[in-house]
Design an enzyme around this catalytic site. Structure first.
Site, short mmCIF file in Angstrom:
data_model
loop_
_atom_site.label_atom_id
_atom_site.label_comp_id
_atom_site.label_asym_id
_atom_site.label_seq_id
_atom_site.Cartn_x
_atom_site.Cartn_y
_atom_site.Cartn_z
N GLU A 1 6.06 37.22 41.03
CA GLU A 1 6.78 38.11 42.13
C GLU A 1 5.92 40.04 42.01
OE1 GLU A 1 10.92 38.11 42.85
OE2 GLU A 1 10.93 35.99 42.51
N GLU B 1 15.54 34.80 37.68
CA GLU B 1 15.63 35.70 37.13
C GLU B 1 17.24 35.67 36.47
OE1 GLU B 1 15.10 39.06 40.72
OE2 GLU B 1 13.66 39.59 39.15
#
Ligand code: GLA
Ligand code: ZN
Length: 677
Positions: free
Chosen positions: A308, A150
């Site tokens: 995710e 991320e």
């Protein structure tokens, strides 16, 4: 290079067995067996374990973790482990930690705290990636590389200032060019030496935070620089991986509509896109659809991985509600419907300590299989197994494009005037919502995308115009397509300078209008707009922004009903070539936006199969062999019954449905209909 090879939709997620003793691993895998979990993402935060000191690499534990996953027959998405740097690194090299927007130099702590410009960080992160790849490239279970985690945030340190100056030299060549682009005559800003240039922060150009800048052009360039600097970190690691792993696909997990990083600038450097879906609430079905489509659009419609999602709840919010029974399944199928070729969770087993101990997991602290969450995960695992390979690689047959542009997002929200209340994402969401309600299969694409395959192009709040986009939009209309744009479009060039012509700049010909003035009002002020005429006429509300339009050939479709501009155009349609350009000059409410969008879609006969059933989503994927999958997703808490258009087989139940038959979806129900050919 594209997606990892797979015989079915990979199912599993982030797994951190380094956090617990090895005897638990065994229990984990027995539970994975019963949930049909066939893919584990390993090592995302392992830097402190794999390199405990600058001159020591130690892969003993990761070896055992990888060996175990391999021996258990799981696929592995293997991380380089650079998502968080270790304490020793920050201690030995203080340059690796970030300096924030307020100018505070951070010390060791948290994660995502690495300065993207630090030569030490760049060297050591790439070296770790090099060693991980060298060690595990020949492990057959490894299917993909996961770089970092991320990427995001920003740094304002001296190294980043130097990096910014280099980036600017490359972009502008000379200070004259830079001064012109930044319009520095304003407020005595003419730069005479590159070293005078400062990153735009709370200490320099900004007040009241990151969106309030004296020089939007400077801030825009710093956003581009930051995005590129972090991309360089990704590319450093990817290049190091490629030394020993020439073909395995490399990705990093994106965050959907994440403002700080321009994913369009990144996408060409990833072999496949993956992203983490954490919707803000359970009313976000349309927003998730938009984000999946945006992610799919990053690489020309190529499927992506859902890297995710939580099986149950998050932990990072003030209040973390559970996904109601059935929602995890529904949203997983929604991802597949929009192009996900993997369904993965964060996380497979819950951490015992630290900030994510209450984050949802497939396996909780007690290690039980007899929980609601585990049962739902296992049921989904069984369904994905039943589905098999049919959806892998399948594409979305979209005739409609929604343009999404980070530059416009940034420029619009950095702008002083006309209104801080107009938010780019809100405008995009409203137009997307109208398309989603209509059941349209759409692509969400960059302004540089090939538009020649679309009948309708919707470009909300296209604030910043760059390149040959205006000509390409005109070409859509010339050959019979429709282009729809809105207020605050065609305002600035790529340096955030106004065009020396009528608004909306070079979109003016296509739209057949000129915008003479604009009025911004608080949210309490409504100016009603009358849309259409005769039996079709409706009155809707408009708020926040009202442009005053003088038609230059366009036909008036809607007019303001109040204030000194009552009776003047709020929505127009301009015949252009064989098609048209639609201009929405006001902040219409959702009913108004949907009315306009339906007019446009109707012209091209593009409505989905159930445009009038609220919250019943439909999406189509077409496989390489021509099989056509119709996904029906009931986002309602009550059942719904519809009539099928085509016959087919529901791949989740094996049931056949004839054309024209009644099809009942329970609350939160899903049908994946392989349509008869
Ligand atoms: C992100 C991160 C994960 C984890 C989850 C929790 O997506 O990538 O490491 O922190 O959030 O929601
Ligand atoms: Zn920095």
């Amino acid at each position: 290079m594209s997606l990892p090879l797979s015989a079915k939709v990979p199912f599993g997620g982030d797994y951190n067995p380094e956090q617990w003793p090895e005897d638990v691993w065994k229990q984990d895998y027995r539970l994975f067996d019963s949930a049909r979990i066939d893919l584990v993402t390993l090592g995302v935060f392992d830097w402190a374990l794999t390199q405990p000191a600058e001159d020591t690499y130690d892969f003993a534990l990761l070896d055992r973790i990888v060996e175990r996953a391999s021996a258990e027959g799981r696929g592995i998405c293997l991380a380089t482990g650079t998502g968080a740097h270790p304490p020793w690194l920050a201690k030995a090299y203080p340059e690796v930690t970030r300096t924030d927007f307020e100018g505070r130099k951070h010390r060791f702590g948290q994660r995502h705290n690495s300065c993207p410009s630090s030569p030490v960080f760049r060297r050591l992160s790439a070296e770790l990636a090099r060693r991980v790849a060298r060690r595990y490239a020949d492990t057959p279970a490894v299917l993909a590389w996961h770089v970092g985690n991320e990427y995001g945030g920003a740094c304002y340190c001296a190294l980043c200032a130097a990096g910014f100056r280099n980036w600017l030299r490359h972009r502008y060549g000379t200070l004259d060019e830079l001064n012109e682009a930044w319009y520095t005559t304003f407020w005595s800003h003419t730069f005479t030496d590159w070293d005078e240039i400062e990153p735009p922060s709370a200490l320099t150009e900004h007040w009241r935070g990151p969106d309030h800048t004296a020089f939007p052009g400077i801030t825009l360039d710093y956003l581009r620089f930051t995005s590129d600097a972090m991309l360089t970190n990704f590319r450093d690691e990817k290049a190091a991986i490629r030394e020993s792993s020439p073909t395995l696909p490399v990705t990093t997990n994106f965050m959907g509509m994440y403002r700080p990083i321009d994913y369009h600038r990144w996408a060409p450097h990833l072999d496949f896109v993956s992203w983490d879906n954490y919707p803000p609430d359970d009313e976000s079905a349309a927003r998730m659809a938009l984000t999946h489509d945006l992610m799919r659009g990053l690489k020309d419609g190529q499927p992506f991985w859902l890297m995710e999602q939580t099986p149950s709840c998050t932990a990072c919010r003030d209040v973390n509600p559970l996904k109601r029974p059935g929602l995890m399944r529904l949203w997983s199928w929604q991802a597949v419907a929009h192009g996900a070729d993997a369904v993965l969770f964060f996380q497979l087993r819950a951490s015992r300590g630290a900030s994510e101990k209450y984050h949802g997991a497939v396996i909780g602290h007690a290690g039980r299989a007899d929980t609601r969450v585990f049962r739902e995960v296992a049921e989904l695992g069984a369904e994905l197994e039943r589905l098999g390979p049919v959806s892998l690689g399948a594409r979305t047959p979209a005739r409609v494009a929604l343009l999404f542009d980070w530059d416009s997002w940034w420029a619009l929200e950095l702008s002083d005037g006309p209104s801080r209340l107009v938010r780019y994402q809100q405008v995009v969401l409203a137009y997307h919502r109208a398309l989603w309600d209509a059941g349209v299969d759409l692509d969400v694409v960059a302004v540089t995308a090939d538009l020649s395959r679309y009948d309708v192009v919707v470009a909300p709040a296209l604030h910043l115009l760059k390149g040959d986009l205006p000509q390409r939009l005109e070409a859509v209309a010339t050959r019979g397509g429709s282009v729809l744009t809105t207020y605050l479009s065609g305002r600035v060039d790529e340096n955030d300078q106004a065009f020396l012509m009528d608004v909306p700049g070079s979109l003016g010909q296509l739209m057949g209008v000129r915008v003479d003035e604009w009025d911004a009002r608080g949210p309490e002020v409504v100016n009603p707009v009358r849309l259409g005429d005769g039996a079709d006429q409706v009155d809707v509300d408009a708020r926040l922004l009202f442009e005053l339009v003088i038609p230059q050939g366009a036909q008036v479709i809607g007019t303001y009903l109040a204030d000194f501009y009552a009776g003047t155009p709020a929505v127009t349609r301009n015949a252009f070539g064989a098609g048209d350009g639609w201009y929405v000059a006001a902040g219409l409410d959702q009913a108004g936006v949907s009315w306009v969008v339906r007019q446009v879609l109707d012209q091209h006969d593009l409505l989905g199969p159930y445009p009038d059933v609220p919250n019943l989503e439909s999406a189509v994927r077409v496989a390489a062999d021509g099989s056509r999958l119709l996904f029906l997703l009931n986002h309602r808490a009550e059942p719904v019954e519809v009539t099928t258009r085509n016959g087919g087989v529901d791949l989740l139940t094996g049931d056949r449905t004839a054309a024209g038959a009644a099809l009942r979806l329970p609350a939160y129900g899903v049908v994946v209909l392989e349509e008869d050919r």
